[in-house]
Design a protein around this motif. Structure first.
Motif, PDB file in Angstrom:
ATOM      1  N   GLY A   1       0.842  -1.200   0.000  1.00 53.55           N
ATOM      2  CA  GLY A   1       0.000   0.000   0.000  1.00 53.55           C
ATOM      3  C   GLY A   1       0.867   1.235   0.000  1.00 53.55           C
ATOM      4  N   ASN A   2       0.277   2.395  -0.245  1.00 53.44           N
ATOM      5  CA  ASN A   2       1.068   3.630  -0.298  1.00 53.44           C
ATOM      6  C   ASN A   2       0.582   4.646   0.731  1.00 53.44           C
ATOM      7  OD1 ASN A   2      -1.200   4.907  -1.385  1.00 53.44           O
ATOM      8  ND2 ASN A   2      -0.545   4.522  -3.494  1.00 53.44           N
ATOM      9  N   GLN A   3       1.197   5.816   0.688  1.00 58.04           N
ATOM     10  CA  GLN A   3       0.900   6.838   1.690  1.00 58.04           C
ATOM     11  C   GLN A   3      -0.438   7.534   1.437  1.00 58.04           C
ATOM     12  OE1 GLN A   3       2.960   7.241   4.376  1.00 58.04           O
ATOM     13  NE2 GLN A   3       4.074   5.510   3.508  1.00 58.04           N
ATOM     14  N   SER A   4      -1.052   7.218   0.308  1.00 57.91           N
ATOM     15  CA  SER A   4      -2.330   7.866  -0.023  1.00 57.91           C
ATOM     16  C   SER A   4      -3.512   6.951   0.273  1.00 57.91           C
ATOM     17  CB  SER A   4      -2.348   8.257  -1.503  1.00 57.91           C
ATOM     18  OG  SER A   4      -1.195   8.951  -1.864  1.00 57.91           O
ATOM     19  N   ASN A   5      -3.301   5.996   1.142  1.00 51.79           N
ATOM     20  CA  ASN A   5      -4.349   5.017   1.444  1.00 51.79           C
ATOM     21  C   ASN A   5      -4.815   4.296   0.190  1.00 51.79           C
ATOM     22  OD1 ASN A   5      -4.284   5.681   4.189  1.00 51.79           O
ATOM     23  ND2 ASN A   5      -5.719   7.377   3.857  1.00 51.79           N
ATOM     24  N   GLY A   6      -3.861   4.116  -0.701  1.00 46.58           N
ATOM     25  CA  GLY A   6      -4.147   3.378  -1.922  1.00 46.58           C
ATOM     26  C   GLY A   6      -3.071   2.338  -2.158  1.00 46.58           C
ATOM     27  N   THR A   7      -3.097   1.768  -3.354  1.00 47.90           N
ATOM     28  CA  THR A   7      -2.112   0.750  -3.701  1.00 47.90           C
ATOM     29  C   THR A   7      -1.618   1.016  -5.106  1.00 47.90           C
ATOM     30  OG1 THR A   7      -3.967  -0.654  -4.360  1.00 47.90           O
ATOM     31  CG2 THR A   7      -2.981  -1.113  -2.212  1.00 47.90           C
ATOM     32  N   ASP A   8      -0.325   0.776  -5.351  1.00 43.80           N
ATOM     33  CA  ASP A   8       0.256   0.982  -6.676  1.00 43.80           C
ATOM     34  C   ASP A   8       0.304  -0.343  -7.437  1.00 43.80           C
ATOM     35  OD1 ASP A   8       0.602   3.702  -6.180  1.00 43.80           O
ATOM     36  OD2 ASP A   8       2.488   3.317  -5.118  1.00 43.80           O
ATOM     37  N   HIS A   9       0.714  -0.253  -8.694  1.00 42.72           N
ATOM     38  CA  HIS A   9       0.685  -1.425  -9.580  1.00 42.72           C
ATOM     39  C   HIS A   9       1.604  -2.540  -9.099  1.00 42.72           C
ATOM     40  CE1 HIS A   9      -0.477   1.401 -13.147  1.00 42.72           C
ATOM     41  NE2 HIS A   9      -1.269   1.526 -12.099  1.00 42.72           N
ATOM     42  N   GLY A  10       1.102  -3.756  -9.101  1.00 41.59           N
ATOM     43  CA  GLY A  10       1.885  -4.899  -8.655  1.00 41.59           C
ATOM     44  C   GLY A  10       1.926  -6.007  -9.692  1.00 41.59           C
ATOM     45  N   TYR A  11       1.782  -7.234  -9.247  1.00 36.96           N
ATOM     46  CA  TYR A  11       2.000  -8.348 -10.176  1.00 36.96           C
ATOM     47  C   TYR A  11       0.924  -9.431 -10.000  1.00 36.96           C
ATOM     48  CZ  TYR A  11       4.960 -11.595 -12.932  1.00 36.96           C
ATOM     49  OH  TYR A  11       5.451 -12.460 -13.865  1.00 36.96           O
ATOM     50  N   GLY A  12       1.150 -10.420  -9.130  1.00 32.65           N
ATOM     51  CA  GLY A  12       0.198 -11.526  -9.006  1.00 32.65           C
ATOM     52  C   GLY A  12      -1.152 -11.074  -8.448  1.00 32.65           C
ATOM     53  N   ASN A  13      -2.198 -11.866  -8.753  1.00 24.26           N
ATOM     54  CA  ASN A  13      -3.540 -11.411  -8.388  1.00 24.26           C
ATOM     55  C   ASN A  13      -4.483 -12.594  -8.230  1.00 24.26           C
ATOM     56  OD1 ASN A  13      -5.517  -9.559  -7.790  1.00 24.26           O
ATOM     57  ND2 ASN A  13      -5.520  -8.586  -9.806  1.00 24.26           N
ATOM     58  N   VAL A  14      -5.713 -12.250  -7.891  1.00 23.45           N
ATOM     59  CA  VAL A  14      -6.780 -13.240  -7.793  1.00 23.45           C
ATOM     60  C   VAL A  14      -7.524 -13.292  -9.124  1.00 23.45           C
ATOM     61  CG1 VAL A  14      -9.133 -13.338  -6.879  1.00 23.45           C
ATOM     62  CG2 VAL A  14      -7.198 -13.307  -5.307  1.00 23.45           C
ATOM     63  N   ALA A  15      -7.935 -14.477  -9.515  1.00 22.79           N
ATOM     64  CA  ALA A  15      -8.874 -14.617 -10.633  1.00 22.79           C
ATOM     65  C   ALA A  15     -10.027 -15.466 -10.131  1.00 22.79           C
ATOM     66  CB  ALA A  15      -8.207 -15.275 -11.834  1.00 22.79           C
ATOM     67  N   MET A  16     -11.155 -15.396 -10.825  1.00 21.84           N
ATOM     68  CA  MET A  16     -12.323 -16.162 -10.387  1.00 21.84           C
ATOM     69  C   MET A  16     -12.991 -16.834 -11.579  1.00 21.84           C
ATOM     70  SD  MET A  16     -13.965 -13.592  -7.524  1.00 21.84           S
ATOM     71  CE  MET A  16     -13.704 -12.087  -8.439  1.00 21.84           C
ATOM     72  N   ALA A  17     -13.627 -17.943 -11.292  1.00 21.22           N
ATOM     73  CA  ALA A  17     -14.410 -18.620 -12.321  1.00 21.22           C
ATOM     74  C   ALA A  17     -15.769 -18.957 -11.726  1.00 21.22           C
ATOM     75  CB  ALA A  17     -13.712 -19.897 -12.786  1.00 21.22           C
ATOM     76  N   LEU A  18     -16.770 -18.837 -12.570  1.00 23.76           N
ATOM     77  CA  LEU A  18     -18.142 -18.956 -12.103  1.00 23.76           C
ATOM     78  C   LEU A  18     -18.937 -19.747 -13.122  1.00 23.76           C
ATOM     79  CD1 LEU A  18     -20.408 -17.590 -10.205  1.00 23.76           C
ATOM     80  CD2 LEU A  18     -20.606 -15.954 -12.083  1.00 23.76           C
ATOM     81  N   GLY A  19     -19.770 -20.674 -12.637  1.00 22.11           N
ATOM     82  CA  GLY A  19     -20.612 -21.398 -13.579  1.00 22.11           C
ATOM     83  C   GLY A  19     -21.216 -22.626 -12.929  1.00 22.11           C
ATOM     84  N   GLY A  20     -22.224 -23.164 -13.572  1.00 20.64           N
ATOM     85  CA  GLY A  20     -22.860 -24.366 -13.061  1.00 20.64           C
ATOM     86  C   GLY A  20     -21.947 -25.572 -13.111  1.00 20.64           C
ATOM     87  N   ARG A  21     -20.959 -25.528 -13.977  1.00 16.43           N
ATOM     88  CA  ARG A  21     -20.018 -26.648 -14.108  1.00 16.43           C
ATOM     89  C   ARG A  21     -18.627 -26.289 -13.601  1.00 16.43           C
ATOM     90  NH1 ARG A  21     -23.996 -30.113 -14.448  1.00 16.43           N
ATOM     91  NH2 ARG A  21     -24.866 -30.496 -16.519  1.00 16.43           N
ATOM     92  N   VAL A  22     -18.624 -25.373 -12.640  1.00 21.94           N
ATOM     93  CA  VAL A  22     -17.365 -25.004 -12.001  1.00 21.94           C
ATOM     94  C   VAL A  22     -17.284 -25.733 -10.662  1.00 21.94           C
ATOM     95  CG1 VAL A  22     -16.188 -23.086 -10.824  1.00 21.94           C
ATOM     96  CG2 VAL A  22     -17.097 -22.778 -13.143  1.00 21.94           C
ATOM     97  N   ASN A  23     -16.132 -26.280 -10.375  1.00 20.88           N
ATOM     98  CA  ASN A  23     -15.910 -26.891  -9.063  1.00 20.88           C
ATOM     99  C   ASN A  23     -15.580 -25.776  -8.079  1.00 20.88           C
ATOM    100  OD1 ASN A  23     -16.253 -29.664  -9.888  1.00 20.88           O
ATOM    101  ND2 ASN A  23     -14.262 -29.474 -10.927  1.00 20.88           N
ATOM    102  N   GLY A  24     -16.632 -25.121  -7.625  1.00 23.79           N
ATOM    103  CA  GLY A  24     -16.455 -23.920  -6.833  1.00 23.79           C
ATOM    104  C   GLY A  24     -16.293 -24.188  -5.353  1.00 23.79           C
TER     105      GLY A  24
END
Lengths: 453, 565
Positions: free
Chosen positions: A366-389
């Motif tokens: 995080g930064n001094q402006s109560n925000g966040t700057d550009h990074g790298y790894g992240n979350v992804a999501m998948a959604l569906g009736g045939r997803v092993n959720g």
């Protein structure tokens, strides 16, 4: 269902023989479609680089300790403000993904949390581009959309290449792919047939003065100017003539679909404007069974360098920028799922898969402006009736300093192309041996078990 | 007007007509010849343009030559109306030097929308004005060509604030000038240095993006790319230059361009204000010394000069001539232009590569060729040409602005962008495509029609005057109210918009819509005090008749005849 082309033919034939044509509502959302029932893949891009660590947050254990140690207080969510995700309590969800600002974290799961609990939503951690690094939005988005990390000059998007190398796709009434965007999405670059519309109801010749903009049934014989387009293009050969007729036909078909008077099913309530409308349009197109195979949608506003926001569950008056954005996403996706899964045509989500991605994660600290700057790894999501959720995939890369990428960002442990590749193979029936055509240079196909075949 | 006269045509035959076998204007009437020329080399033939063309000489060729003399010598043409209109719009960024663009729109806290985007937004508005009002029509067509050829993503966060410089200083000065000069002005454009990353191309930290596109898209073309990292795979031609390029050439060209960067306050630059001005500069500390091997030639170490040597090689190369000749023929003649014309155009290109008016010479050759004079109906209008032409032909009061409070141009730009051709918005370095398949999808055509249906309805303000003067043009053309029959009105607008070449069935569709239950030769009432005629029960011929005339004009704009040039 009769196609518009058939319908027009029938009208002409009836007119020629003097027979009358029974009045018919062209699109009835509760009627089954053409019986094709193909699967649909939806590519929903969270533009701007969503802070995945603000969405799926360590709630206890060593990662929580590391999180509290490194995270700036202005972007650190207290563990008591998270909604639970797993039985061990290791991971929590941003509260606005599962309820409104006024709801407390123990309230009944809604939206994304509801879908997670019902095992329809899967979360992939450490997702991104493992083979290339860019912290530029423009480059990173281009790389992902084109499906060629490291190169933004590829002439075709990944969806374009998927559609051109897939076999046995249904004949579309309109187009195999819809890009819900005001400009051609890069994932569709090089596809001449892609439909690009900000919202489906805007694909309509509707600029004439109201007095002649549409048929007026209260005036005998009144037919608006748009009805003349088919006749205008009826004559003339060559490619342009064909294309013009196709366009006139598509415009008529889309007008008949009456996007603005669509009634969602299952009590689904789409948020107004933007993504909500687009997802509603998409649900209608899927119910229409129009041969749509793929769709792209964007939901931006995640570039939270400044004032990212912290939730205050239970306080409806508290302003939380990120939370508000997230709720808009969660409600749209949830309405889409409900509308299709509760359709009178059956559970249509069993043939619809949504993948949610973003170009990169953000700096852990995080930064001094109560925000966040550009990074790298992240979350992804998948959604569906045939997803092993209800499960995590990909493995969390870790927040201790030695695990961080360049000592500051979440690392990438899963190539985002593997998620798309698995969806194509398992859900769209795409041969894994042809994946190189869609994602050149991806390397070996490594399914994680996110999707059911 | 029956214009099908048969006869020979310079192209391969009617099978490459994009629309039908009737829309072939081979008339020998001087006005039809003028129409053919002006429709394809400008943003639309207005009645006054035809008249001016016809006054230029005693034969088609004489008039064409005289017209090209004017069009290819930009300084000779007046810019009065355009300049007045540009000035009246109060644009604030178009005259700012790069240093001021940088200080006002990049630094100085102007990171928010829309301030950061004023430069590209005003460039966009000015582009429309120029297409609609400029007398320098061929020049503006060429500006559009070069913007596509040297594409940058104008609305990118980094590029938007400096886009004015790219348009004004890199593209426009040499649009009819010399390609080698143009190439260097593009290579030093802050926008291009950002877009293809050469600003960070430095010794030990190469970025080949610019170098690769310079060879593949801007000069030699992908046709002469020999994949692989060995120079030896590429044969050397009679002129002593390699006939094409390999990846090894790309790498060495990238090394030649190391240090061509932007004063953007990079942490490796001296920490003084003059290194944060937004200007191009050559930073010797970042340049990789040593000889490089490019296109079969050793380039000796020469600092900044080394990249200039590369551009000299590229500008005189025969592959560059062929590549550019092909693209120009495709723009002005046909999607698949005849090879002989490409060859002759390439020859003019190469022979004049050092001439200050090289591009004007090439355009004169192309626009006076038999293929140009006889061919028509082989190009679809891209949405910009389509809409600019519609506006241009209707005596408009057109004053586009962006980012203002309510104006009619909000809906205009929004709908235009949906048609897929928004100004400076193509993301990839190859620029907007120039072949019909890209511009005839249902999405593009449907969204174009959507805008064309709105265009005649746009007003300067609520209840204010219309942007297009359909009503007054019509009244002026038919001062006797008894002449205002559906047939006369449709034929008048068909003549003005498509040279009267509407196919008969289509003409009838327009007439029938306009007349409703009136007889075809019954006069329509266009002069009701209400702008739209008011409510007239079920008497459809009196139902909002002035409105119906505007809708009829829109329908002509949505016809295939208007969709091609």
């Amino acid at each position: 269902m009769i196609s518009r082309r058939d319908f027009i033919k029938a009208c002409c034939a009836a007119a020629a023989t003097g027979a009358s044509v029974p009045g018919m509502a062209y699109f009835n959302p509760t009627a089954p479609g053409r019986g094709v029932g193909n699967d649909v893949i939806v590519y929903l891009f969270l533009r701007g680089g969503i802070d995945g660590l603000h969405l799926v947050v360590p709630a206890s254990g060593p990662e929580r300790i590391a999180y509290e140690a490194i995270r700036h207080p202005g972007v650190l969510i207290p563990d008591t403000d998270l909604r639970p995700l797993d039985s061990l309590g290791r991971w929590g969800l941003h509260p606005r993904a599962g309820g409104g600002a006024g709801a407390d974290v123990g309230s009944a799961p809604q939206w994304l949390q509801r879908l997670w609990v019902q095992n329809k939503l899967a979360i992939v951690q450490g997702c991104g581009m493992s083979s290339a690094l860019s912290r530029s939005h423009f480059d990173a988005q281009a790389w992902m959309d084109l499906g060629t990390p490291g190169s933004k000059n590829t002439p075709t998007g990944w969806i374009t290449r998927y559609l051109s190398s897939a076999t046995g796709l249904p004949e579309p009434e309109l187009s195999s792919v819809f890009g819900f965007s005001s400009t051609l999405p890069l994932s569709l670059l090089g596809n001449d047939q892609a439909f690009t519309v900000n919202s489906a109801e805007e694909f309509r010749v509707d600029g004439f003065h109201w007095s002649w903009d549409d048929n007026d049934s209260t005036i005998a014989g009144h037919q608006g100017a748009p009805t003349r387009l088919s006749d205008l293009w009826a004559q003339g050969g060559g490619l342009l003539g064909d294309k013009g007729r196709t366009t006139a036909e598509a415009l008529g078909l889309m007008r008949d679909m009456a996007f603005d008077s669509y009634q969602p099913e299952g009590g689904a309530e789409y948020p107004g404007g933007g993504l909500g409308v687009q997802m509603q349009n998409l649900a209608q197109l899927i119910k229409q069974d129009s041969g749509l195979v793929a769709a792209t949608l964007d939901y931006g506003g995640w570039d939270t360098h400044d004032g990212q926001g912290l939730p205050q569950p239970g306080n409806p008056d508290h302003y939380d920028y990120y939370g508000n954005r997230l709720e808009g996403l969660a409600r749209s996706v949830d309405a889409f799922y409900t509308d299709l899964s509760q359709s009178s045509q059956g559970n249509l989500m069993n043939r619809v898969t949504v993948v949610l991605l973003s170009e990169f994660g953000r700096k852990v600290r995080g930064n001094q402006s109560n925000g966040t700057d550009h990074g790298y790894g992240n979350v992804a999501m998948a959604l569906g009736g045939r997803v092993n959720g209800g499960q995590f995939y990909g493995g969390f890369p870790g927040l201790d300093k030695s695990s961080l990428f360049e000592s500051q960002d979440l690392a990438v442990t899963t190539d985002y192309r593997q998620i798309m590749a698995e969806a194509l193979v398992k859900r769209m029936g795409f041969p894994s041996s042809s994946l190189e055509q869609v994602f050149p240079g991806m390397g070996a196909y490594q399914p994680m078990g996110i999707f059911q075949a | 007007m029956e214009t099908f006269l048969g006869g020979t045509i310079g192209l391969r035959g009617d099978e490459d007509l994009i629309f039908n076998d009737r829309f072939v204007d081979r008339s020998s009437e001087p006005a039809d010849f003028a129409w053919r020329v002006l429709e394809r080399a400008t943003y639309g033939a207005r009645p006054q343009d035809i008249a001016a063309f016809l006054a230029l000489g005693d034969s088609d060729d004489e008039r064409l030559n005289a017209w090209l003399d004017q069009q290819l010598d930009v300084s000779a043409l007046p810019g009065n109306e355009l300049e007045t209109r540009l000035a009246s719009l109060g644009f604030t960024t178009l005259d700012k030097p790069i240093t001021q663009l940088w200080s006002d729109h990049v630094r100085g806290g102007m990171t928010d929308w829309p301030q950061r985007y004023y430069p590209v937004g005003e460039s966009d508005a000015a582009r429309w004005l120029r297409a609609v009002y400029s007398e320098r029509q061929v020049y503006e067509m060429m500006v559009e060509f070069w913007h596509d050829h040297f594409n940058v993503a104008g609305w990118d966060f980094s590029i938007a604030p400096v886009f004015v410089q790219h348009d004004r200083d890199a593209i426009r000065p040499e649009a009819l000038g010399n390609f080698r000069t143009l190439l260097e002005s593009v290579a030093t454009s802050t926008a291009m240095l950002h877009y293809l990353d050469n600003l960070s191309n430095r010794s030990g930290g190469y970025n080949e993006n610019w170098a690769r596109e310079l060879l593949e898209l801007h000069t030699l073309g992908a046709d002469v790319y020999f994949p692989g990292a060995a120079h030896g795979n590429v044969p050397i031609g009679e002129d002593g230059l390699a006939t094409g390029y390999s990846d090894a050439d790309v790498y060495d060209v990238a090394r030649c361009f190391t240090g061509w960067t932007v004063r953007n306050g990079h942490w490796q630059f001296p920490d003084t204000p003059e290194f944060d001005t937004g200007e191009f500069f050559y930073y010797a500390n970042w340049h990789e010394g040593g000889s490089k091997y490019v296109l079969g030639n050793w380039l000796q170490p020469s600092g900044q000069q080394q990249a200039r040597d590369v551009m000299d090689l590229l500008a005189r190369h025969s592959a560059t001539a062929r590549h550019l000749a092909t693209k120009l023929c495709r723009r002005f003649i046909a999607d698949e232009p005849p090879q002989a014309l490409i060859d002759s155009t390439a020859a003019v290109w190469q022979a004049s590569w050092q001439a200050p008016d090289q591009i004007a010479q090439v355009m004169r050759h192309l626009l006076s060729s038999d293929e140009f004079k006889s061919g028509q109906g082989r190009k679809v209008r891209r949405p910009f040409e389509l809409v600019a032409s519609a506006i241009r032909k209707m005596d408009p009061d057109f004053a586009p602005r962006q980012f203002s409070a309510w104006t009619p141009y909000g809906a205009f730009f929004n709908r235009f962008q949906q048609a897929g051709h928004g100004s400076f918005r193509w993301p990839a370095p190859d620029g907007y495509p120039d072949t019909q398949t890209r511009w005839t999808s249902a999405s593009v055509m449907g969204q174009s029609w959507r805008l064309l249906s709105l265009l005649p309805e746009l007003r300067q303000s609520e209840e204010g005057p219309f942007l297009l003067n359909i009503h007054s043009i019509t009244i002026d053309a038919f001062p006797d109210a008894g002449d205002r029959t559906a047939i006369n009105l449709v034929d008048f607008w068909s003549a003005r918009l498509v040279n009267g070449d509407m196919e008969e069935g289509r003409r009838q569709v327009a007439i029938d819509f306009l007349r409703q239950n009136a007889d075809p030769d019954e006069a329509l009432d266009l002069t009701s005090d209400l702008p739209n005629g008011g409510w007239q029960g079920n008497d459809l011929k009196r139902h909002y008749t002035p409105v119906r005339l505007r809708a009829t004009v829109s329908l002509i704009l949505m016809s295939p005849e208007f969709y091609q040039r």
